[in-house]
Scaffold this motif. Sequence first.
Motif, PDB file in Angstrom:
ATOM      1  N   UNK A   1     -40.892 -25.571 -19.215  1.00  0.00           N
ATOM      2  CA  UNK A   1     -39.798 -25.195 -18.333  1.00  0.00           C
ATOM      3  C   UNK A   1     -38.571 -24.857 -19.155  1.00  0.00           C
ATOM      4  N   UNK A   2     -38.097 -23.613 -19.028  1.00  0.00           N
ATOM      5  CA  UNK A   2     -36.905 -23.168 -19.724  1.00  0.00           C
ATOM      6  C   UNK A   2     -35.884 -22.686 -18.699  1.00  0.00           C
ATOM      7  N   UNK A   3     -34.758 -22.196 -19.211  1.00  0.00           N
ATOM      8  CA  UNK A   3     -33.702 -21.730 -18.312  1.00  0.00           C
ATOM      9  C   UNK A   3     -34.170 -20.572 -17.448  1.00  0.00           C
ATOM     10  N   UNK A   4     -34.984 -19.679 -18.010  1.00  0.00           N
ATOM     11  CA  UNK A   4     -35.336 -18.447 -17.307  1.00  0.00           C
ATOM     12  C   UNK A   4     -36.756 -18.394 -16.780  1.00  0.00           C
ATOM     13  N   UNK A   5     -37.650 -19.207 -17.315  1.00  0.00           N
ATOM     14  CA  UNK A   5     -39.029 -19.117 -16.860  1.00  0.00           C
ATOM     15  C   UNK A   5     -39.699 -20.473 -16.977  1.00  0.00           C
ATOM     16  N   UNK A   6     -40.853 -20.598 -16.299  1.00  0.00           N
ATOM     17  CA  UNK A   6     -41.682 -21.782 -16.441  1.00  0.00           C
ATOM     18  C   UNK A   6     -43.138 -21.365 -16.482  1.00  0.00           C
ATOM     19  N   UNK A   7     -43.961 -22.195 -17.131  1.00  0.00           N
ATOM     20  CA  UNK A   7     -45.401 -22.007 -17.219  1.00  0.00           C
ATOM     21  C   UNK A   7     -46.072 -23.339 -16.945  1.00  0.00           C
ATOM     22  N   UNK A   8     -47.217 -23.300 -16.298  1.00  0.00           N
ATOM     23  CA  UNK A   8     -47.972 -24.535 -16.113  1.00  0.00           C
ATOM     24  C   UNK A   8     -49.459 -24.226 -16.145  1.00  0.00           C
ATOM     25  N   UNK A   9     -50.205 -25.192 -16.635  1.00  0.00           N
ATOM     26  CA  UNK A   9     -51.660 -25.096 -16.676  1.00  0.00           C
ATOM     27  C   UNK A   9     -52.232 -26.465 -16.364  1.00  0.00           C
ATOM     28  N   UNK A  10     -53.351 -26.485 -15.623  1.00  0.00           N
ATOM     29  CA  UNK A  10     -53.959 -27.754 -15.239  1.00  0.00           C
ATOM     30  C   UNK A  10     -55.475 -27.627 -15.267  1.00  0.00           C
TER      31      UNK A  10
ATOM     32  N   UNK B   1     -38.676 -28.562 -23.750  1.00  0.00           N
ATOM     33  CA  UNK B   1     -39.209 -27.698 -22.708  1.00  0.00           C
ATOM     34  C   UNK B   1     -40.664 -28.000 -22.340  1.00  0.00           C
ATOM     35  N   UNK B   2     -41.407 -28.664 -23.214  1.00  0.00           N
ATOM     36  CA  UNK B   2     -42.854 -28.768 -23.059  1.00  0.00           C
ATOM     37  C   UNK B   2     -43.275 -30.225 -22.862  1.00  0.00           C
ATOM     38  N   UNK B   3     -44.114 -30.443 -21.839  1.00  0.00           N
ATOM     39  CA  UNK B   3     -44.596 -31.782 -21.522  1.00  0.00           C
ATOM     40  C   UNK B   3     -46.087 -31.726 -21.188  1.00  0.00           C
ATOM     41  N   UNK B   4     -46.810 -32.713 -21.688  1.00  0.00           N
ATOM     42  CA  UNK B   4     -48.224 -32.872 -21.360  1.00  0.00           C
ATOM     43  C   UNK B   4     -48.403 -34.204 -20.644  1.00  0.00           C
TER      44      UNK B   4
ATOM     45  N   UNK C   1     -25.197 -29.882 -18.119  1.00  0.00           N
ATOM     46  CA  UNK C   1     -26.650 -29.924 -18.240  1.00  0.00           C
ATOM     47  C   UNK C   1     -27.155 -28.617 -18.832  1.00  0.00           C
ATOM     48  N   UNK C   2     -28.182 -28.731 -19.650  1.00  0.00           N
ATOM     49  CA  UNK C   2     -28.812 -27.586 -20.290  1.00  0.00           C
ATOM     50  C   UNK C   2     -30.105 -27.274 -19.557  1.00  0.00           C
ATOM     51  N   UNK C   3     -30.196 -26.092 -18.960  1.00  0.00           N
ATOM     52  CA  UNK C   3     -31.402 -25.731 -18.225  1.00  0.00           C
ATOM     53  C   UNK C   3     -32.601 -25.535 -19.130  1.00  0.00           C
ATOM     54  N   UNK C   4     -32.379 -25.382 -20.418  1.00  0.00           N
ATOM     55  CA  UNK C   4     -33.501 -25.255 -21.347  1.00  0.00           C
ATOM     56  C   UNK C   4     -34.113 -26.604 -21.698  1.00  0.00           C
ATOM     57  N   UNK C   5     -33.569 -27.673 -21.149  1.00  0.00           N
ATOM     58  CA  UNK C   5     -34.135 -29.010 -21.331  1.00  0.00           C
ATOM     59  C   UNK C   5     -34.705 -29.439 -19.982  1.00  0.00           C
ATOM     60  N   UNK C   6     -36.017 -29.591 -19.899  1.00  0.00           N
ATOM     61  CA  UNK C   6     -36.666 -29.890 -18.621  1.00  0.00           C
ATOM     62  C   UNK C   6     -36.458 -31.322 -18.162  1.00  0.00           C
TER      63      UNK C   6
ATOM     64  N   UNK D   1     -40.515 -16.587 -13.139  1.00  0.00           N
ATOM     65  CA  UNK D   1     -39.332 -16.128 -13.867  1.00  0.00           C
ATOM     66  C   UNK D   1     -38.149 -16.140 -12.917  1.00  0.00           C
ATOM     67  N   UNK D   2     -36.978 -16.560 -13.440  1.00  0.00           N
ATOM     68  CA  UNK D   2     -35.765 -16.684 -12.643  1.00  0.00           C
ATOM     69  C   UNK D   2     -34.694 -15.715 -13.129  1.00  0.00           C
ATOM     70  N   UNK D   3     -33.982 -15.137 -12.172  1.00  0.00           N
ATOM     71  CA  UNK D   3     -32.750 -14.420 -12.452  1.00  0.00           C
ATOM     72  C   UNK D   3     -31.628 -15.131 -11.725  1.00  0.00           C
ATOM     73  N   UNK D   4     -30.513 -15.346 -12.413  1.00  0.00           N
ATOM     74  CA  UNK D   4     -29.403 -16.073 -11.804  1.00  0.00           C
ATOM     75  C   UNK D   4     -28.142 -15.222 -11.812  1.00  0.00           C
TER      76      UNK D   4
END
Length: 790
Positions: free
Chosen positions: A506-515, A448-451, A232-237, A544-547
């Motif tokens: 949503x990417x491997x290292x960070x995510x953003x959301x707005x509503x 990575x991006x969904x509306x 699985x690719x974490x850069x694919x949400x 932001x994520x660190x793994x």
Amino acid sequence: MTPSSYGSRLSGTKTIYVLFTILCLLLSTSVASQSTGNDQAKGLDVASINIPNLQNQIEIDGNYSQDEWQGSQLVELAYISRPFENLPPPAKTNVRVFENGSELYVLFEAFDPEPEQIRAFLRDRDSSFGNDLVGIKLDPYNDGRLAYQFYANPLGVQNDSIENEMTGSESASWNGIWESAGQLTETGFVVEMKIPLRLMNFVESDDIKTWAIEFVRFYPRSDRYRLSHVPFDRNNSCGLCQMGEANGFKDAKQANDFVFVPTLVVGSGRTRDPVETNDWEYQNNQEFGLDVNWSLTPEVNLSGTLNPDFSQVEADVAQLNINNTFALFFEERRPFFVENAEYFSSNLNLIYTRNINQPDYGTKITGRVDEHSFGLVVANDNTTQFLVPGNLGSEVAFIEEKSINIASRYRYDYSDDFSIGGLTTFRKSDSYQNAVASIDLRYRLSEQDTIRAQYVRSQTEYPEFLQAEFCDNNCSEDEDLSEAALRTALTDRFSGYSYRIDYNRETENYYLNARRSATQSDFRADLGFVSNVDRARYVFGGGYNWRNENSWWNEIRVNGDWDITHNDNGELIEKELEGYFSVRGDYQTFARVGFTERNRVGLRFDNSILSIDGNTSRFDELSNSFYFTTTPNQIISYEFFARIGDRVDLANNRLGDQVFLEHEVTLNLGTHARIEIEKTRSRLDVDEQALFVADLYDVRATYQFDPLQFVRLILTYSDVDRNQQNYTFDVDANSKNLGVQLLYSYKLNPLTKFFVGYSHSAFDDDSLDKIRPDNQSIFLKLSYAWFPDF
């Protein structure tokens, strides 16, 4: 608290937050060079597997026989998909699979370097997700929108669910009738499954079909590893979009199956009001009902129910309802409404079927044909209940009139990335009606991006007498009107709208959301659970994520959000900033600390008007929270939450200091027994004096004889002590509530069941000298699934 003292606390918190962020950035530099997964696995096209069509005779007993599984396809689970990215697994797992046109057979041979560490307990269906598990996910349409999930633990205990990529939710309430068996071995365990293909919707044809598929193993040790046969690719949400593919099922057919489920319910009970009288009123109940399911086509299902029993065999989890102005939410558990509920889901909760309280009948049709999915449900109700929503509180309304309830849903999947749908609901009694219509869409701009967006309009007509229910029939003279009384002072038909737009990256290292969401004052969704109206809200957040793969921790996250809420007139209701720091590590441990700064309004001064500015107090709340959970071994699991800081006293319109604590301990006492103990305490102090201390206990002890039958005892107890001198109105100094349920359950399958039980409730307040029972009942329920061969 003075404004100056609050300002100093606020600035101090912001300073800590800035320093904390700098620390996290330094930490990211130190671990940036560490790999977060097997980069070579990213972006790989997973080779399809071919599932052979065989006529092998398999006995589902958990014993692996090479002769029985001769000719089956062999698959190996070669990747860790969580918490790491595509690393080699800590244990080997072989999967064998074939189909015969009507059933799918799956064998898991799970090896373990330490077999004594395997977590395998006898539990009720859908109650063993913390165990070792193996399973299969299937998307027969291969479009990444919905997947059926079938899991079993090493003893064959079943867990099934439906994962919905459209809403990002997972429904464990879905139940299918399939077979599984498991056995522990010297080298691990073996699980066999037999899954009827008729459980799933798919397109019939005479060609070889390509379904999306994933084989999964959960391996809970120091971490809860998720093993898969695909990377699985974490850069694919989109998780379902990355499942593998399986070719086969050429002869797969779905017969037009009938399922008849007659139900018998027998009960006897008595109730009383111990404040007014000690005399009991007795009731006896004998009811016969019938559920029918008919697969009209392989893609379309029709179900109906007559005189259904919707008694709550599964007791609701107890909740504290103190210092709260909004109605509580409880999950739907009733089989008729739960089945195929995913066909009615949308971004907003417009269908909450627990509003249908006492139906005599119901019918439902659901299905999916090519790119079109749809659902329609119709049920009557002998009473009519719904939420009266507001912007500072909500209440439940009851009308003693029969009603008709209708909900429909349609969705068109134009492509893998774009879907559009509509949803309608309608409720009507003699003096009341509510109609809702909505349109919604989902669009994946990239991996990575969904509306997601939804727009809803409603039209409502209240009976003239409804307002009187919320002001004791003296609305014209009552100066202390509730918000529900003001919201129901509408004698003519009225309408309103609501909408919500979500953007997520949503990417491997960070995510953003707005509503952005808004719900007008006159909007009502009475068949749903919409408790807030007269509100417009902005939300912005991210993290932001660190793994890490080589230490005691495997993930660190910093996240938070900011939101602001106004009413329809642009008056500020609430403004909030939240920040969190969390660590996930060994012993399946997760810890999170956070802070919240909130500016919010309190009660209205003049309850005869709904305005906010100049009519409410405004308070600044500053609080800190801590959450911790761990499962260090097979025996114990522990969960803890604490929130300490400012909290508005919603009864007296003052700022207080709250300590809110939740503890939950789960003990596995051998293979058969399980005890769950939950303790909640809420304490609020005002003016350096206690206002109230509320304690809630929920204890559940279960003995599971085998995968089919158990006996369970549930005890719930609440105790609320109030400091009467610190209230601005009269209250009871103490109130107690006790609930007891003893239940024996035998489930041959999700539809063939036998229950017998006893329930008891009691309470105490200042008008009684001790806790006294007010309700006692015994009940028996029997249902049988009959599959006639027409």
